[in-house]
Design a protein around this motif. Structure first.
Motif, PDB file in Angstrom:
ATOM      1  N   ASN A   1      -6.931   0.720  -6.197  1.00 43.70           N
ATOM      2  CA  ASN A   1      -7.971   0.175  -5.333  1.00 43.70           C
ATOM      3  C   ASN A   1      -7.961  -1.348  -5.368  1.00 43.70           C
ATOM      4  O   ASN A   1      -8.509  -1.961  -6.295  1.00 43.70           O
ATOM      5  CB  ASN A   1      -9.343   0.707  -5.753  1.00 43.70           C
ATOM      6  CG  ASN A   1     -10.429   0.318  -4.773  1.00 43.70           C
ATOM      7  OD1 ASN A   1     -10.180  -0.342  -3.766  1.00 43.70           O
ATOM      8  ND2 ASN A   1     -11.650   0.722  -5.075  1.00 43.70           N
ATOM      9  N   VAL A   2      -7.313  -1.942  -4.381  1.00 48.80           N
ATOM     10  CA  VAL A   2      -7.320  -3.392  -4.209  1.00 48.80           C
ATOM     11  C   VAL A   2      -6.931  -3.685  -2.762  1.00 48.80           C
ATOM     12  O   VAL A   2      -6.172  -2.919  -2.157  1.00 48.80           O
ATOM     13  CB  VAL A   2      -6.361  -4.104  -5.196  1.00 48.80           C
ATOM     14  CG1 VAL A   2      -4.911  -3.789  -4.885  1.00 48.80           C
ATOM     15  CG2 VAL A   2      -6.617  -5.597  -5.241  1.00 48.80           C
ATOM     16  N   ILE A   3      -7.480  -4.727  -2.219  1.00 50.16           N
ATOM     17  CA  ILE A   3      -7.114  -5.184  -0.880  1.00 50.16           C
ATOM     18  C   ILE A   3      -6.480  -6.562  -1.032  1.00 50.16           C
ATOM     19  O   ILE A   3      -7.153  -7.504  -1.474  1.00 50.16           O
ATOM     20  CB  ILE A   3      -8.348  -5.250   0.052  1.00 50.16           C
ATOM     21  CG1 ILE A   3      -8.955  -3.858   0.214  1.00 50.16           C
ATOM     22  CG2 ILE A   3      -7.961  -5.846   1.406  1.00 50.16           C
ATOM     23  CD1 ILE A   3     -10.266  -3.834   0.978  1.00 50.16           C
ATOM     24  N   PRO A   4      -5.194  -6.689  -0.713  1.00 47.70           N
ATOM     25  CA  PRO A   4      -4.536  -7.989  -0.851  1.00 47.70           C
ATOM     26  C   PRO A   4      -5.206  -9.062   0.010  1.00 47.70           C
ATOM     27  O   PRO A   4      -5.676  -8.782   1.119  1.00 47.70           O
ATOM     28  CB  PRO A   4      -3.114  -7.730  -0.356  1.00 47.70           C
ATOM     29  CG  PRO A   4      -2.942  -6.257  -0.423  1.00 47.70           C
ATOM     30  CD  PRO A   4      -4.291  -5.660  -0.203  1.00 47.70           C
ATOM     31  N   GLN A   5      -5.221 -10.269  -0.515  1.00 49.30           N
ATOM     32  CA  GLN A   5      -5.746 -11.440   0.175  1.00 49.30           C
ATOM     33  C   GLN A   5      -4.703 -12.551   0.087  1.00 49.30           C
ATOM     34  O   GLN A   5      -3.808 -12.505  -0.761  1.00 49.30           O
ATOM     35  CB  GLN A   5      -7.054 -11.918  -0.485  1.00 49.30           C
ATOM     36  CG  GLN A   5      -8.144 -10.866  -0.532  1.00 49.30           C
ATOM     37  CD  GLN A   5      -8.584 -10.403   0.839  1.00 49.30           C
ATOM     38  OE1 GLN A   5      -8.933 -11.230   1.679  1.00 49.30           O
ATOM     39  NE2 GLN A   5      -8.551  -9.104   1.085  1.00 49.30           N
ATOM     40  N   LYS A   6      -4.848 -13.556   0.891  1.00 47.03           N
ATOM     41  CA  LYS A   6      -3.882 -14.658   0.948  1.00 47.03           C
ATOM     42  C   LYS A   6      -3.572 -15.229  -0.438  1.00 47.03           C
ATOM     43  O   LYS A   6      -2.419 -15.492  -0.758  1.00 47.03           O
ATOM     44  CB  LYS A   6      -4.442 -15.739   1.874  1.00 47.03           C
ATOM     45  CG  LYS A   6      -3.566 -16.926   2.076  1.00 47.03           C
ATOM     46  CD  LYS A   6      -4.207 -17.866   3.086  1.00 47.03           C
ATOM     47  CE  LYS A   6      -3.508 -19.203   3.094  1.00 47.03           C
ATOM     48  NZ  LYS A   6      -4.073 -20.118   4.072  1.00 47.03           N
ATOM     49  N   LYS A   7      -4.571 -15.415  -1.278  1.00 49.31           N
ATOM     50  CA  LYS A   7      -4.372 -16.031  -2.596  1.00 49.31           C
ATOM     51  C   LYS A   7      -4.327 -15.020  -3.737  1.00 49.31           C
ATOM     52  O   LYS A   7      -4.215 -15.391  -4.898  1.00 49.31           O
ATOM     53  CB  LYS A   7      -5.465 -17.070  -2.877  1.00 49.31           C
ATOM     54  CG  LYS A   7      -5.399 -18.283  -1.967  1.00 49.31           C
ATOM     55  CD  LYS A   7      -4.162 -19.090  -2.249  1.00 49.31           C
ATOM     56  CE  LYS A   7      -4.126 -20.379  -1.446  1.00 49.31           C
ATOM     57  NZ  LYS A   7      -2.924 -21.151  -1.686  1.00 49.31           N
ATOM     58  N   ALA A   8      -4.425 -13.739  -3.424  1.00 45.79           N
ATOM     59  CA  ALA A   8      -4.304 -12.681  -4.440  1.00 45.79           C
ATOM     60  C   ALA A   8      -3.598 -11.495  -3.781  1.00 45.79           C
ATOM     61  O   ALA A   8      -4.236 -10.574  -3.298  1.00 45.79           O
ATOM     62  CB  ALA A   8      -5.664 -12.270  -4.985  1.00 45.79           C
ATOM     63  N   GLY A   9      -2.304 -11.588  -3.753  1.00 44.97           N
ATOM     64  CA  GLY A   9      -1.482 -10.588  -3.078  1.00 44.97           C
ATOM     65  C   GLY A   9      -0.450 -11.267  -2.206  1.00 44.97           C
ATOM     66  O   GLY A   9       0.678 -10.828  -2.106  1.00 44.97           O
ATOM     67  N   GLY A  10      -0.867 -12.349  -1.563  1.00 41.71           N
ATOM     68  CA  GLY A  10       0.034 -13.117  -0.715  1.00 41.71           C
ATOM     69  C   GLY A  10      -0.142 -12.794   0.758  1.00 41.71           C
ATOM     70  O   GLY A  10      -0.707 -11.769   1.136  1.00 41.71           O
TER      71      GLY A  10
ATOM     72  N   VAL B   1      -2.163   0.917  -1.554  1.00 39.22           N
ATOM     73  CA  VAL B   1      -1.555   0.049  -2.550  1.00 39.22           C
ATOM     74  C   VAL B   1      -1.219   0.907  -3.761  1.00 39.22           C
ATOM     75  O   VAL B   1      -2.052   1.685  -4.229  1.00 39.22           O
ATOM     76  CB  VAL B   1      -2.480  -1.123  -2.948  1.00 39.22           C
ATOM     77  CG1 VAL B   1      -1.816  -1.996  -4.012  1.00 39.22           C
ATOM     78  CG2 VAL B   1      -2.840  -1.966  -1.722  1.00 39.22           C
ATOM     79  N   ILE B   2       0.017   0.775  -4.220  1.00 36.22           N
ATOM     80  CA  ILE B   2       0.471   1.486  -5.404  1.00 36.22           C
ATOM     81  C   ILE B   2       1.054   0.453  -6.373  1.00 36.22           C
ATOM     82  O   ILE B   2       1.402  -0.659  -5.965  1.00 36.22           O
ATOM     83  CB  ILE B   2       1.522   2.575  -5.055  1.00 36.22           C
ATOM     84  CG1 ILE B   2       2.712   1.973  -4.304  1.00 36.22           C
ATOM     85  CG2 ILE B   2       0.861   3.686  -4.229  1.00 36.22           C
ATOM     86  CD1 ILE B   2       3.828   2.957  -3.984  1.00 36.22           C
ATOM     87  N   GLU B   3       1.149   0.811  -7.635  1.00 38.23           N
ATOM     88  CA  GLU B   3       1.608  -0.161  -8.626  1.00 38.23           C
ATOM     89  C   GLU B   3       3.117  -0.355  -8.642  1.00 38.23           C
ATOM     90  O   GLU B   3       3.597  -1.422  -9.018  1.00 38.23           O
ATOM     91  CB  GLU B   3       1.116   0.230 -10.017  1.00 38.23           C
ATOM     92  CG  GLU B   3      -0.392   0.062 -10.155  1.00 38.23           C
ATOM     93  CD  GLU B   3      -0.857   0.319 -11.561  1.00 38.23           C
ATOM     94  OE1 GLU B   3      -1.033  -0.672 -12.304  1.00 38.23           O
ATOM     95  OE2 GLU B   3      -1.029   1.511 -11.910  1.00 38.23           O
ATOM     96  N   GLU B   4       3.848   0.664  -8.248  1.00 34.41           N
ATOM     97  CA  GLU B   4       5.306   0.554  -8.271  1.00 34.41           C
ATOM     98  C   GLU B   4       5.910   1.562  -7.323  1.00 34.41           C
ATOM     99  O   GLU B   4       5.257   2.518  -6.893  1.00 34.41           O
ATOM    100  CB  GLU B   4       5.849   0.776  -9.677  1.00 34.41           C
ATOM    101  CG  GLU B   4       5.518   2.131 -10.241  1.00 34.41           C
ATOM    102  CD  GLU B   4       5.958   2.280 -11.694  1.00 34.41           C
ATOM    103  OE1 GLU B   4       6.165   3.435 -12.088  1.00 34.41           O
ATOM    104  OE2 GLU B   4       6.107   1.283 -12.400  1.00 34.41           O
ATOM    105  N   ILE B   5       7.178   1.337  -6.998  1.00 35.42           N
ATOM    106  CA  ILE B   5       7.916   2.250  -6.134  1.00 35.42           C
ATOM    107  C   ILE B   5       9.382   2.157  -6.533  1.00 35.42           C
ATOM    108  O   ILE B   5       9.782   1.215  -7.220  1.00 35.42           O
ATOM    109  CB  ILE B   5       7.699   1.892  -4.638  1.00 35.42           C
ATOM    110  CG1 ILE B   5       8.041   3.077  -3.742  1.00 35.42           C
ATOM    111  CG2 ILE B   5       8.450   0.626  -4.240  1.00 35.42           C
ATOM    112  CD1 ILE B   5       7.425   3.008  -2.371  1.00 35.42           C
ATOM    113  N   ARG B   6      10.169   3.111  -6.127  1.00 37.27           N
ATOM    114  CA  ARG B   6      11.620   3.078  -6.346  1.00 37.27           C
ATOM    115  C   ARG B   6      12.276   3.095  -4.974  1.00 37.27           C
ATOM    116  O   ARG B   6      12.517   4.150  -4.387  1.00 37.27           O
ATOM    117  CB  ARG B   6      12.076   4.268  -7.203  1.00 37.27           C
ATOM    118  CG  ARG B   6      11.570   4.207  -8.617  1.00 37.27           C
ATOM    119  CD  ARG B   6      12.311   3.092  -9.365  1.00 37.27           C
ATOM    120  NE  ARG B   6      11.715   2.841 -10.671  1.00 37.27           N
ATOM    121  CZ  ARG B   6      11.349   1.644 -11.089  1.00 37.27           C
ATOM    122  NH1 ARG B   6      11.465   0.598 -10.315  1.00 37.27           N
ATOM    123  NH2 ARG B   6      10.853   1.476 -12.282  1.00 37.27           N
TER     124      ARG B   6
END
Length: 182
Positions: free
Chosen positions: A96-105, A120-125
Motif C-alpha cells: 500500500n503506497v502511491i508513488p509521488q514525484k519525490k517518493a517513487g519518482g 505496487v509490489i516490492e519485487e518482480i522477476r
C-alpha cells in the motif's frame, strides 16, 4: 519538441529490445528511469513529470502493441518497489503506497496514474530490463541477466542499459543446450 524526441527514442529502444530479447506476449519488461538524468542533471535533482509522461507513453504504448507487461521501478525512497497493472501480478503481494514525484519518482508516479488498475509490489522477476540513467534495475531481473547492446545507448542525455534473461546452463561439458533459449 525535446519531449517528442525522447518519446520517439523510447519507442525505438523498446521495439528493438522486444525483438532482440525475443519477448513474447505476457513477458515482463522492467524499466527504471531518472528523468533528472534524461534532462542532463544529476539523478534525484530534477524529477520532471512532463518528461516522464513522454517516456511512459513511448514505452507503454510499444509494450501494449506487443502484449508485453510494463513494470516501472520506483526510486530508492520506496525501496525500488514496482508499479504494474494488477492483472499482470497474480501471485505477488501488493503493498500500500502511491508513488509521488519525490517518493517513487516521476515515471512511477505517471505509471500509477495511467495503468488501468495500478498495483505496487516490492519485487518482480522480469524477462528484460531498460535502465535509463543508472537506476539499478538488476534486482528485478530473473537469473541469468545478459546485457543487450542496441543501436542506441542514450535516452535524452541519460545513459541507458538494456538486459534480457536466459535460462541457467546446467550439466557441464557433456550437456547440449537448446539454441532457441540462448
Amino acid at each position: 519538441m525535446e519531449n517528442l524526441k525522447i518519446k520517439n527514442e523510447c519507442e525505438k529502444a523498446v521495439e528493438e529490445l522486444i525483438s532482440v530479447a525475443k519477448l513474447k506476449k505476457g513477458s515482463i519488461l522492467v524499466v527504471g528511469c531518472s528523468t533528472s538524468e534524461v534532462l542532463g542533471d544529476k539523478i534525484g535533482t530534477n524529477s520532471d513529470v512532463d518528461t516522464a509522461k513522454e517516456i511512459f507513453d513511448g514505452i507503454y504504448n510499444t509494450c501494449l502493441k506487443h502484449g508485453v507487461n510494463l513494470a516501472v521501478q520506483c526510486c530508492e525512497h520506496l525501496n525500488r518497489a514496482i508499479v504494474i497493472d494488477a492483472d499482470a501480478v497474480t501471485g505477488y503481494d501488493i503493498v500500500n503506497v502511491i508513488p509521488q514525484k519525490k517518493a517513487g519518482g516521476s515515471l512511477a508516479t505517471v505509471a500509477y496514474e495511467n495503468f488501468n488498475s495500478p498495483a505496487v509490489i516490492e519485487e518482480i522477476r522480469a524477462d528484460a530490463g531498460m535502465d535509463i540513467g543508472n537506476t539499478l534495475i538488476g534486482m528485478h531481473l530473473k537469473k541469468v541477466a545478459v546485457p543487450v547492446r542496441l543501436s542506441m545507448n542514450k535516452i535524452g542525455k541519460a545513459n541507458v542499459v538494456f538486459a534480457r534473461v536466459r535460462p541457467k546452463f546446467i550439466g557441464g561439458i557433456r550437456a547440449i543446450y537448446n539454441p532457441d533459449l540462448l
